[in-house]
Design a protein around this motif. Structure first.
Motif, PDB file in Angstrom:
ATOM      1  N   ILE A  34       0.705  -1.165  -0.032  1.00 38.10           N
ATOM      2  CA  ILE A  34       0.094  -0.103   0.023  1.00 38.10           C
ATOM      3  C   ILE A  34       0.866   1.258  -0.169  1.00 38.10           C
ATOM      4  CG2 ILE A  34      -1.598   1.312   1.317  1.00 38.10           C
ATOM      5  CD1 ILE A  34      -2.858  -1.374   2.187  1.00 38.10           C
ATOM      6  N   ASP A  35       1.889   1.195   0.692  1.00 39.08           N
ATOM      7  CA  ASP A  35       2.849   2.326   0.898  1.00 39.08           C
ATOM      8  C   ASP A  35       3.407   2.643  -0.563  1.00 39.08           C
ATOM      9  OD1 ASP A  35       3.852   1.580   4.512  1.00 39.08           O
ATOM     10  OD2 ASP A  35       2.263   2.781   3.525  1.00 39.08           O
ATOM     11  N   GLU A  36       3.939   1.506  -1.027  1.00 39.09           N
ATOM     12  CA  GLU A  36       4.793   1.697  -2.409  1.00 39.09           C
ATOM     13  C   GLU A  36       3.734   2.309  -3.400  1.00 39.09           C
ATOM     14  OE1 GLU A  36       7.169  -1.145  -5.653  1.00 39.09           O
ATOM     15  OE2 GLU A  36       6.279  -2.006  -3.782  1.00 39.09           O
ATOM     16  N   ARG A  37       2.430   1.546  -3.189  1.00 43.27           N
ATOM     17  CA  ARG A  37       1.527   1.896  -4.326  1.00 43.27           C
ATOM     18  C   ARG A  37       1.116   3.734  -4.330  1.00 43.27           C
ATOM     19  NH1 ARG A  37      -0.617   1.704  -9.444  1.00 43.27           N
ATOM     20  NH2 ARG A  37      -2.887   2.144  -9.266  1.00 43.27           N
ATOM     21  N   GLU A  38       1.068   3.926  -2.842  1.00 43.07           N
ATOM     22  CA  GLU A  38       0.735   5.333  -2.495  1.00 43.07           C
ATOM     23  C   GLU A  38       2.038   6.370  -2.977  1.00 43.07           C
ATOM     24  OE1 GLU A  38       0.071   5.945   1.466  1.00 43.07           O
ATOM     25  OE2 GLU A  38      -0.220   8.053   1.315  1.00 43.07           O
ATOM     26  N   GLY A  39       3.229   5.703  -2.656  1.00 47.77           N
ATOM     27  CA  GLY A  39       4.504   6.434  -3.445  1.00 47.77           C
ATOM     28  C   GLY A  39       4.353   6.499  -4.906  1.00 47.77           C
ATOM     29  N   ASN A  40       4.061   5.578  -5.501  1.00 47.96           N
ATOM     30  CA  ASN A  40       4.066   5.670  -6.934  1.00 47.96           C
ATOM     31  C   ASN A  40       2.703   6.549  -7.419  1.00 47.96           C
ATOM     32  OD1 ASN A  40       6.064   3.710  -7.311  1.00 47.96           O
ATOM     33  ND2 ASN A  40       4.503   1.904  -7.330  1.00 47.96           N
ATOM     34  N   ILE A  41       1.744   6.449  -6.721  1.00 47.35           N
ATOM     35  CA  ILE A  41       0.633   7.683  -7.162  1.00 47.35           C
ATOM     36  C   ILE A  41       1.279   8.927  -6.785  1.00 47.35           C
ATOM     37  CG2 ILE A  41      -1.451   8.435  -6.635  1.00 47.35           C
ATOM     38  CD1 ILE A  41      -2.362   5.416  -5.867  1.00 47.35           C
ATOM     39  N   LYS A  42       1.871   9.135  -5.733  1.00 47.49           N
ATOM     40  CA  LYS A  42       2.364  10.639  -5.491  1.00 47.49           C
ATOM     41  C   LYS A  42       3.357  11.041  -6.669  1.00 47.49           C
ATOM     42  CE  LYS A  42       1.711  10.541  -0.641  1.00 47.49           C
ATOM     43  NZ  LYS A  42       2.284  10.596   1.013  1.00 47.49           N
ATOM     44  N   LYS A  43       4.334  10.057  -6.893  1.00 51.01           N
ATOM     45  CA  LYS A  43       5.372  10.425  -7.905  1.00 51.01           C
ATOM     46  C   LYS A  43       4.582  10.725  -9.308  1.00 51.01           C
ATOM     47  CE  LYS A  43       9.380   8.450 -10.324  1.00 51.01           C
ATOM     48  NZ  LYS A  43      10.196   7.236 -10.383  1.00 51.01           N
ATOM     49  N   GLN A  44       3.607   9.880  -9.585  1.00 48.09           N
ATOM     50  CA  GLN A  44       2.953  10.071 -10.941  1.00 48.09           C
ATOM     51  C   GLN A  44       2.209  11.303 -10.791  1.00 48.09           C
ATOM     52  OE1 GLN A  44       0.275   6.717 -11.712  1.00 48.09           O
ATOM     53  NE2 GLN A  44       2.025   5.285 -12.052  1.00 48.09           N
ATOM     54  N   SER A  50       4.649  18.179 -13.160  1.00 47.15           N
ATOM     55  CA  SER A  50       5.857  18.749 -13.983  1.00 47.15           C
ATOM     56  C   SER A  50       5.559  18.827 -15.460  1.00 47.15           C
ATOM     57  CB  SER A  50       6.929  17.859 -13.430  1.00 47.15           C
ATOM     58  OG  SER A  50       8.255  18.058 -14.236  1.00 47.15           O
ATOM     59  N   GLN A  51       4.832  17.754 -15.804  1.00 54.95           N
ATOM     60  CA  GLN A  51       4.594  17.736 -17.411  1.00 54.95           C
ATOM     61  C   GLN A  51       3.772  18.896 -17.624  1.00 54.95           C
ATOM     62  OE1 GLN A  51       3.127  14.021 -18.293  1.00 54.95           O
ATOM     63  NE2 GLN A  51       5.282  13.126 -18.036  1.00 54.95           N
ATOM     64  N   LYS A  52       2.817  19.205 -16.598  1.00 56.15           N
ATOM     65  CA  LYS A  52       1.860  20.217 -16.990  1.00 56.15           C
ATOM     66  C   LYS A  52       2.351  21.569 -16.916  1.00 56.15           C
ATOM     67  CE  LYS A  52      -2.581  22.146 -14.787  1.00 56.15           C
ATOM     68  NZ  LYS A  52      -3.438  22.366 -14.020  1.00 56.15           N
ATOM     69  N   LYS A  53       3.406  21.751 -16.015  1.00 52.69           N
ATOM     70  CA  LYS A  53       4.262  22.861 -15.922  1.00 52.69           C
ATOM     71  C   LYS A  53       5.164  23.134 -17.194  1.00 52.69           C
ATOM     72  CE  LYS A  53       4.461  23.472 -11.025  1.00 52.69           C
ATOM     73  NZ  LYS A  53       5.531  23.375  -9.761  1.00 52.69           N
ATOM     74  N   GLU A  54       5.510  22.163 -17.740  1.00 54.33           N
ATOM     75  CA  GLU A  54       6.419  22.077 -18.738  1.00 54.33           C
ATOM     76  C   GLU A  54       5.548  22.350 -19.970  1.00 54.33           C
ATOM     77  OE1 GLU A  54       9.857  18.718 -17.420  1.00 54.33           O
ATOM     78  OE2 GLU A  54       8.439  18.479 -19.131  1.00 54.33           O
ATOM     79  N   ALA A  55       4.507  21.993 -20.070  1.00 56.44           N
ATOM     80  CA  ALA A  55       3.609  22.258 -21.317  1.00 56.44           C
ATOM     81  C   ALA A  55       3.115  23.718 -21.178  1.00 56.44           C
ATOM     82  CB  ALA A  55       2.311  21.268 -21.121  1.00 56.44           C
ATOM     83  N   ASN A  56       2.776  24.167 -20.011  1.00 54.86           N
ATOM     84  CA  ASN A  56       2.365  25.621 -20.056  1.00 54.86           C
ATOM     85  C   ASN A  56       3.544  26.510 -20.264  1.00 54.86           C
ATOM     86  OD1 ASN A  56      -0.207  25.094 -19.014  1.00 54.86           O
ATOM     87  ND2 ASN A  56       0.505  24.902 -16.862  1.00 54.86           N
ATOM     88  N   GLN A  57       4.605  25.946 -19.856  1.00 54.79           N
ATOM     89  CA  GLN A  57       5.908  26.838 -20.178  1.00 54.79           C
ATOM     90  C   GLN A  57       6.069  26.827 -21.715  1.00 54.79           C
ATOM     91  OE1 GLN A  57       9.524  25.717 -18.337  1.00 54.79           O
ATOM     92  NE2 GLN A  57      10.811  27.141 -19.104  1.00 54.79           N
ATOM     93  N   ALA A  58       5.869  25.742 -22.576  1.00 48.75           N
ATOM     94  CA  ALA A  58       6.288  25.532 -23.729  1.00 48.75           C
ATOM     95  C   ALA A  58       5.218  26.386 -24.558  1.00 48.75           C
ATOM     96  CB  ALA A  58       6.030  24.191 -24.309  1.00 48.75           C
ATOM     97  N   LYS A  59       3.951  26.309 -23.864  1.00 45.23           N
ATOM     98  CA  LYS A  59       2.643  27.086 -24.613  1.00 45.23           C
ATOM     99  C   LYS A  59       3.285  28.889 -24.551  1.00 45.23           C
ATOM    100  CE  LYS A  59      -2.199  28.081 -23.887  1.00 45.23           C
ATOM    101  NZ  LYS A  59      -3.263  27.796 -23.220  1.00 45.23           N
ATOM    102  N   ASP A  60       3.668  29.098 -23.225  1.00 43.71           N
ATOM    103  CA  ASP A  60       4.143  30.395 -23.131  1.00 43.71           C
ATOM    104  C   ASP A  60       5.048  30.731 -24.016  1.00 43.71           C
ATOM    105  OD1 ASP A  60       3.609  30.367 -19.549  1.00 43.71           O
ATOM    106  OD2 ASP A  60       2.017  30.676 -21.245  1.00 43.71           O
TER     107      ASP A  60
END
Length: 249
Positions: A34-44, A50-60
């Motif tokens: 459960i802890d590992e799954r929770e950690g993976n979810i948090k990482k995802q 991060s990808q959203k920020k990069e996409a927004n930065q690329a858009k800007d």
């Protein structure tokens, strides 16, 4: 009722052992998973953020570059428009000045020798007019005008009268070579068009040679075995010059 302490203690020990075994081999792996799954979810989630920020930065960045491009394009268009207007104004002013100079020259010539009409002055002015006409026509030459020249010349060939066709055909007999001279270099397509028109019209097979003669001033001519078929502005100027000479006598 007598309590069997041995049984009680044994059951307590069994219960404790069972609890340890459950915690060691069941609960702990489940909690770890459960802890590992929770950690993976948090990482995802972090990766997605991060990808959203990069996409927004690329858009800007794209928006900024697009705005910069539009601004530079507008500035370039304004510059080109201004330069074209300035060049047009300069050419208009130059033409106006040349026209005024020619007018002044004519008025001066008529004023100085109105009674006798000095023939030398008249010839010089006629020459200047013809030179200006030749120069102007040469300066006005363009790809569009060259294409029109070819079109008119092809129409001139197709419009030959019966006796002209006969003379032309007679000159081409025996596979005589054909020289095509023009004021501008003909493209391969234009050369092929001239050759095809002559061959199909007169039903002959001849070799063609193409040369450039700038002095023809937007013109083209065919020479073969003493025969000449031509169309050029030079011919019109020659006729005009002859008429002027005749009127001045």
């Amino acid at each position: 009722m007598k309590i069997d302490w041995f049984t009680v203690i044994a059951q307590i020990i069994n219960f404790v052992v069972l609890m340890w075994l459950l915690k060691r081999f069941l609960y702990q792996p489940i909690l770890s998973a459960i802890d590992e799954r929770e950690g993976n979810i948090k990482k995802q989630l972090l990766d997605a953020e991060s990808q959203k920020k990069e996409a927004n930065q690329a858009k800007d960045e794209f928006y900024h570059k697009n705005e910069t491009f539009k601004r530079e394009k507008d500035q370039l268009m304004q510059k080109v428009t201004a330069e074209a207007k300035a060049e047009g104004d300069r050419l208009k002013e130059k033409a106006r000045n040349e026209a005024n100079d020619l007018k002044i020259s004519l008025e001066k010539a008529f004023t100085e020798d109105q009674a006798t009409k000095n023939s030398t002055m008249v010839k010089r002015l006629k020459g200047e007019v013809l030179d200006i006409a030749r120069k102007t026509l040469k300066d006005l030459s363009s790809v569009s005008l060259e294409e029109q020249t070819i079109t008119v010349f092809i129409e001139r060939i197709n419009g030959l009268k019966a006796h002209e066709k006969a003379e032309f055909s007679e000159a081409l007999k025996g596979g005589k070579p054909v020289l095509v001279q023009s004021a501008f270099a003909l493209s391969t397509k234009q050369q092929g068009l001239v050759q095809k028109t002559v061959s199909e019209l007169l039903k002959t097979e001849n070799t063609f040679e193409f040369k450039t003669r700038p002095e023809l001033i937007t013109g083209i001519e065919i020479l073969t075995n003493g025969y000449k078929l031509a169309w050029s502005v030079t011919d019109y100027l020659g006729t005009f010059e002859a008429d002027v000479e005749a009127s001045g006598k």
